[in-house]
Design a protein around this motif. Structure first.
Motif, PDB file in Angstrom:
ATOM      1  N   ALA A 184     108.080  31.356 108.634  1.00  0.00           N
ATOM      2  CA  ALA A 184     107.461  31.196 109.956  1.00  0.00           C
ATOM      3  C   ALA A 184     106.172  30.383 109.849  1.00  0.00           C
ATOM      4  CB  ALA A 184     107.179  32.561 110.556  1.00  0.00           C
ATOM      5  N   ASP A 185     105.499  30.459 108.719  1.00  0.00           N
ATOM      6  CA  ASP A 185     104.237  29.755 108.526  1.00  0.00           C
ATOM      7  C   ASP A 185     104.474  28.466 107.753  1.00  0.00           C
ATOM      8  OD1 ASP A 185     103.039  31.889 109.789  1.00  0.00           O
ATOM      9  OD2 ASP A 185     102.458  32.867 107.928  1.00  0.00           O
ATOM     10  N   LEU A 186     103.703  27.429 108.111  1.00  0.00           N
ATOM     11  CA  LEU A 186     103.888  26.115 107.508  1.00  0.00           C
ATOM     12  C   LEU A 186     102.551  25.417 107.327  1.00  0.00           C
ATOM     13  CD1 LEU A 186     105.814  23.671 106.737  1.00  0.00           C
ATOM     14  CD2 LEU A 186     105.552  22.968 109.107  1.00  0.00           C
ATOM     15  N   HIS A 187     102.382  24.785 106.181  1.00  0.00           N
ATOM     16  CA  HIS A 187     101.249  23.900 105.929  1.00  0.00           C
ATOM     17  C   HIS A 187     101.806  22.494 105.758  1.00  0.00           C
ATOM     18  CE1 HIS A 187      98.020  26.839 105.399  1.00  0.00           C
ATOM     19  NE2 HIS A 187      98.973  27.631 104.937  1.00  0.00           N
ATOM     20  N   ASP A 188     101.176  21.532 106.398  1.00  0.00           N
ATOM     21  CA  ASP A 188     101.601  20.140 106.355  1.00  0.00           C
ATOM     22  C   ASP A 188     100.505  19.343 105.660  1.00  0.00           C
ATOM     23  OD1 ASP A 188     102.823  17.734 106.760  1.00  0.00           O
ATOM     24  OD2 ASP A 188     102.812  17.834 108.946  1.00  0.00           O
ATOM     25  N   PHE A 242      98.981  27.051 108.805  1.00  0.00           N
ATOM     26  CA  PHE A 242      98.556  28.444 108.809  1.00  0.00           C
ATOM     27  C   PHE A 242      99.441  29.259 107.889  1.00  0.00           C
ATOM     28  CE2 PHE A 242     101.223  27.249 112.328  1.00  0.00           C
ATOM     29  CZ  PHE A 242     102.285  28.117 112.227  1.00  0.00           C
ATOM     30  N   GLY A 243      98.939  30.396 107.491  1.00  0.00           N
ATOM     31  CA  GLY A 243      99.683  31.319 106.652  1.00  0.00           C
ATOM     32  C   GLY A 243      99.167  31.372 105.233  1.00  0.00           C
ATOM     33  N   TYR A 244      99.357  32.526 104.609  1.00  0.00           N
ATOM     34  CA  TYR A 244      98.913  32.744 103.242  1.00  0.00           C
ATOM     35  C   TYR A 244     100.036  33.243 102.334  1.00  0.00           C
ATOM     36  CZ  TYR A 244      94.255  32.383 105.229  1.00  0.00           C
ATOM     37  OH  TYR A 244      93.144  31.926 105.880  1.00  0.00           O
ATOM     38  N   VAL A 245     100.980  34.011 102.896  1.00  0.00           N
ATOM     39  CA  VAL A 245     102.039  34.629 102.101  1.00  0.00           C
ATOM     40  C   VAL A 245     103.392  34.231 102.677  1.00  0.00           C
ATOM     41  CG1 VAL A 245     103.018  36.829 101.350  1.00  0.00           C
ATOM     42  CG2 VAL A 245     100.541  36.576 101.550  1.00  0.00           C
ATOM     43  N   ASP A 246     104.321  33.881 101.795  1.00  0.00           N
ATOM     44  CA  ASP A 246     105.683  33.515 102.200  1.00  0.00           C
ATOM     45  C   ASP A 246     105.659  32.356 103.194  1.00  0.00           C
ATOM     46  OD1 ASP A 246     108.450  33.807 102.093  1.00  0.00           O
ATOM     47  OD2 ASP A 246     108.469  35.120 103.839  1.00  0.00           O
ATOM     48  N   VAL A 247     105.151  31.211 102.738  1.00  0.00           N
ATOM     49  CA  VAL A 247     104.969  30.047 103.607  1.00  0.00           C
ATOM     50  C   VAL A 247     105.695  28.826 103.051  1.00  0.00           C
ATOM     51  CG1 VAL A 247     102.716  30.836 104.405  1.00  0.00           C
ATOM     52  CG2 VAL A 247     102.836  29.305 102.474  1.00  0.00           C
ATOM     53  N   ASP A 248     105.948  27.860 103.927  1.00  0.00           N
ATOM     54  CA  ASP A 248     106.488  26.570 103.527  1.00  0.00           C
ATOM     55  C   ASP A 248     105.350  25.568 103.475  1.00  0.00           C
ATOM     56  OD1 ASP A 248     109.023  27.612 103.450  1.00  0.00           O
ATOM     57  OD2 ASP A 248     109.606  26.841 105.406  1.00  0.00           O
ATOM     58  N   VAL A 249     105.439  24.634 102.538  1.00  0.00           N
ATOM     59  CA  VAL A 249     104.441  23.578 102.393  1.00  0.00           C
ATOM     60  C   VAL A 249     105.174  22.248 102.370  1.00  0.00           C
ATOM     61  CG1 VAL A 249     102.645  22.599 100.925  1.00  0.00           C
ATOM     62  CG2 VAL A 249     102.893  25.087 101.084  1.00  0.00           C
ATOM     63  N   LYS A 250     104.791  21.358 103.265  1.00  0.00           N
ATOM     64  CA  LYS A 250     105.381  20.022 103.301  1.00  0.00           C
ATOM     65  C   LYS A 250     104.367  19.039 102.739  1.00  0.00           C
ATOM     66  CE  LYS A 250     107.760  16.720 106.148  1.00  0.00           C
ATOM     67  NZ  LYS A 250     108.432  16.496 107.414  1.00  0.00           N
ATOM     68  N   ILE A 251     104.750  18.340 101.673  1.00  0.00           N
ATOM     69  CA  ILE A 251     103.921  17.294 101.090  1.00  0.00           C
ATOM     70  C   ILE A 251     104.546  15.973 101.501  1.00  0.00           C
ATOM     71  CG2 ILE A 251     103.067  16.268  98.960  1.00  0.00           C
ATOM     72  CD1 ILE A 251     103.117  19.061  97.730  1.00  0.00           C
ATOM     73  N   ARG A 252     103.784  15.161 102.234  1.00  0.00           N
ATOM     74  CA  ARG A 252     104.332  13.943 102.840  1.00  0.00           C
ATOM     75  C   ARG A 252     104.371  12.730 101.902  1.00  0.00           C
ATOM     76  NH1 ARG A 252     105.276  13.929 108.232  1.00  0.00           N
ATOM     77  NH2 ARG A 252     104.649  15.805 109.310  1.00  0.00           N
ATOM     78  N   SER A 253     103.459  12.615 100.955  1.00  0.00           N
ATOM     79  CA  SER A 253     103.450  11.418 100.104  1.00  0.00           C
ATOM     80  C   SER A 253     103.135  11.794  98.665  1.00  0.00           C
ATOM     81  CB  SER A 253     102.429  10.399 100.627  1.00  0.00           C
ATOM     82  OG  SER A 253     101.131  10.928 100.550  1.00  0.00           O
ATOM     83  N   GLY A 254     103.518  10.900  97.764  1.00  0.00           N
ATOM     84  CA  GLY A 254     103.308  11.123  96.340  1.00  0.00           C
ATOM     85  C   GLY A 254     104.635  11.310  95.627  1.00  0.00           C
ATOM     86  N   THR A 255     104.571  11.401  94.324  1.00  0.00           N
ATOM     87  CA  THR A 255     105.790  11.527  93.529  1.00  0.00           C
ATOM     88  C   THR A 255     106.483  12.873  93.748  1.00  0.00           C
ATOM     89  OG1 THR A 255     104.509  12.315  91.644  1.00  0.00           O
ATOM     90  CG2 THR A 255     104.998   9.962  91.722  1.00  0.00           C
ATOM     91  N   ASP A 256     105.737  13.875  94.188  1.00  0.00           N
ATOM     92  CA  ASP A 256     106.318  15.196  94.425  1.00  0.00           C
ATOM     93  C   ASP A 256     106.474  15.501  95.914  1.00  0.00           C
ATOM     94  OD1 ASP A 256     106.426  15.824  91.665  1.00  0.00           O
ATOM     95  OD2 ASP A 256     104.287  16.273  91.702  1.00  0.00           O
ATOM     96  N   ALA A 257     106.575  14.460  96.741  1.00  0.00           N
ATOM     97  CA  ALA A 257     106.731  14.664  98.185  1.00  0.00           C
ATOM     98  C   ALA A 257     108.002  15.464  98.449  1.00  0.00           C
ATOM     99  CB  ALA A 257     106.792  13.324  98.903  1.00  0.00           C
ATOM    100  N   GLY A 258     107.915  16.381  99.404  1.00  0.00           N
ATOM    101  CA  GLY A 258     109.063  17.197  99.759  1.00  0.00           C
ATOM    102  C   GLY A 258     108.633  18.460 100.463  1.00  0.00           C
ATOM    103  N   LEU A 259     109.567  19.367 100.637  1.00  0.00           N
ATOM    104  CA  LEU A 259     109.325  20.639 101.303  1.00  0.00           C
ATOM    105  C   LEU A 259     109.484  21.751 100.273  1.00  0.00           C
ATOM    106  CD1 LEU A 259     108.770  22.063 104.023  1.00  0.00           C
ATOM    107  CD2 LEU A 259     111.241  22.172 104.344  1.00  0.00           C
ATOM    108  N   TYR A 260     108.501  22.622 100.196  1.00  0.00           N
ATOM    109  CA  TYR A 260     108.470  23.710  99.229  1.00  0.00           C
ATOM    110  C   TYR A 260     108.283  25.037  99.944  1.00  0.00           C
ATOM    111  CZ  TYR A 260     107.631  19.883  95.993  1.00  0.00           C
ATOM    112  OH  TYR A 260     107.747  18.725  95.284  1.00  0.00           O
ATOM    113  N   HIS A 261     108.793  26.105  99.351  1.00  0.00           N
ATOM    114  CA  HIS A 261     108.558  27.458  99.849  1.00  0.00           C
ATOM    115  C   HIS A 261     107.735  28.178  98.789  1.00  0.00           C
ATOM    116  CE1 HIS A 261     109.187  31.118 102.081  1.00  0.00           C
ATOM    117  NE2 HIS A 261     109.357  31.708 100.912  1.00  0.00           N
ATOM    118  N   CYS A 262     106.573  28.700  99.191  1.00  0.00           N
ATOM    119  CA  CYS A 262     105.652  29.320  98.239  1.00  0.00           C
ATOM    120  C   CYS A 262     105.475  30.805  98.538  1.00  0.00           C
ATOM    121  CB  CYS A 262     104.288  28.639  98.297  1.00  0.00           C
ATOM    122  SG  CYS A 262     104.338  26.901  97.810  1.00  0.00           S
TER     123      CYS A 262
END
Length: 99
Positions: free
Chosen positions: A30-34, A59-79
């Motif tokens: 439910a929570d996402l950082h972009d 927003f969010g601290y626990v059980d969140v998704d993080v989207k990294i838009r640029s760089g060699t590790d760009a992608g969507l992660y679940h942390c």
């Protein structure tokens, strides 16, 4: 002009449509950082990643998704948990959702 279709062809088409309608969309937190940029910093023995991000919003601290838009590790992660601070972010126990 008369259009005819065979019953088996209609059955195959209906089965294919039903399969796509019954398939659940991928589960996201439910929570996402972009983040505009970032990357992976380490891989743990359990197969998780640690990551960092810059120019982040969300927003969010626990059980969140993080989207990294640029760089060699760009992608969507679940942390498992993240620590956002003044537009930066650190994440632990992260898994790749979409490279």
């Amino acid at each position: 002009m008369k259009i005819t279709r065979s019953v088996p062809a209609l059955a195959v088409g209906a089965a294919a449509m039903a399969g796509t309608l019954l398939t659940a969309p991928p589960a996201y937190a439910a929570d996402l950082h972009d983040c505009w940029f970032g990357g992976l910093t380490a891989e743990t023995e359990e197969g998780y990643y640690e990551l960092w991000g810059g120019s982040c919003s969300g927003f969010g601290y626990v059980d969140v998704d993080v989207k990294i838009r640029s760089g060699t590790d760009a992608g969507l992660y679940h942390c498992g948990h993240v620590f956002p601070w003044n537009g930066t972010l650190e994440g632990w126990r992260c898994e790749v959702i979409q490279p």
